[in-house]
Design an enzyme around this catalytic site. Sequence first.
Site, short mmCIF file in Angstrom:
data_model
loop_
_atom_site.label_atom_id
_atom_site.label_comp_id
_atom_site.label_asym_id
_atom_site.label_seq_id
_atom_site.Cartn_x
_atom_site.Cartn_y
_atom_site.Cartn_z
N GLY A 176 -40.57 -42.02 -58.62
CA GLY A 176 -41.67 -41.97 -59.58
C GLY A 176 -42.69 -43.07 -59.31
CB SER A 177 -45.39 -44.37 -61.39
OG SER A 177 -44.75 -44.84 -62.56
N PRO A 178 -44.71 -46.83 -59.50
CG PRO A 178 -46.04 -47.84 -57.87
CD PRO A 178 -45.89 -46.57 -58.66
N GLY B 85 -40.98 -47.73 -62.08
CA GLY B 85 -40.01 -48.41 -61.20
C GLY B 85 -39.67 -49.80 -61.72
CD GLU C 55 -37.25 -43.24 -51.71
OE1 GLU C 55 -38.42 -43.29 -51.28
OE2 GLU C 55 -36.28 -43.59 -51.03
CB CYS D 220 -44.46 -39.38 -53.11
SG CYS D 220 -42.96 -38.79 -52.31
#
Length: 470
Positions: A189-191, A194, A211, A245
Amino acid sequence: SGNPYAGLVSSLRAAWLTGKTRPVEYRVAQLEALGRFLDEKKQDILDALASDMHEPSFEAEYSNIVLCKNELNDTLNKLDTWMKDEHVEKNLVTQLDAAFIRKDPYGVVLVIPPWHCPILPALVPLIGAIAAGNCVILKPSEATKNIRTLMAEVLPSYLDQDCYAVVSTDEEGTIKLLENKFDYIFFTGSPAMGRIIMTAAAKHLTPVTLELGGKNPCYVSDDCEVHIVARRVAWGRFFHAGQTCVAPDYVLCSAEMQEKLLPALREAIAEFYGPDPKVSPDFARIVEDKQFHRIQALLGSGCVAIGGQEDEQERYIAPTVLVDVESSHPIMQDVILGPILPIITVRSVDEAIDFINARERPLVVYVFSSDKKVVNQVLERTSSGGFCGNDTLMHMTLTSLPFGGIGESGLGRYHGQFTFETFSHQRGCLQRTTALEPINALRYPPYNPHKTGLVRLATELKRQGACTLL
């Protein structure tokens, strides 16, 4: 504890502690059942993807069925070998002993896939986690309603429900789920999310794989076959309406190359999707309204050179190419995850490399050039999760290559054996003989210089082939 998922986590942990998931026969049976799910529910999966995001059947089948089956069959073909103890070198003192690495399961693991790719990043980690002997909780994305229902209602009937569970919940529920102690967390997913995952994991010292994607640069040098580049870049950017991504996020090229590339891209888009991509059966839609509005806002960066049409009702955004984009524009601030390709002009390969290196490290760096030296220059002077020369997306179709990010684009790796290793603790083991106690007695007090010399002789590692200056 008052946590809605505490009971589920503890029942899975109890099942794991019985050792049920450890035998290879059990793991194989569960993996084969997962294979049956993919075979028997293939049409349901394709239908769910079509209704959630107008996913073309070729793209849906290739990236969700074919690639998952490849991972599954690769795992079933090699699991025996992967599970074997790995025997390691020994010193003089341990010659009669067994020194090996045991691939141990972690325990109860949590897998969270993203909104934009609801199946592959859910099932590939699940395959590796089962293969490694873990119990698993899978938390599908709430954005894709039909896929989420299929995962929550149908998938569990194929697997042993004592050891594998699917939890269908929203973001608030996910936060509650993360309060529980897991032995490993695998998140795509997104930072921003994350960081939330990593913070929750830190409370229990839980290891994670993240990831996270990233703005994947694509450098196009002046010496390349423009029509081939245009088709490969357009395919990589507009596959799944750009919601992958690993899509090339922006192109870096000279002003001269941009002049040639624009008509070639226009031609490739027309070849793929016809004069009006909106009526093409081969072009997907944006997954949900929230994402549609986010991507729609990015169309204001730079100038539209190709495409730009949109339809909120259908969540349709045309395959779009932007020019005159500045690095300060909104489209360059975050991952696009939509069918928009900005082009930024640079004067040379050195300037392109500097541009890439001035930013966070991406999930993949792409480069197109007929000159191998240019491709190698970009490979050697940049850092990214993966790398692909003269094509897009294809590196991730190989189970033999590790797939993962670095820095802002993630942490850890998977695919093929790498997924099995991600979900396995490498346990260093030494089993000693009780013979030769007089030799072992050299290490016991009282110490003296003679003992020290003998122990050093028996255990010291020497540098090989070193040149000694007299």
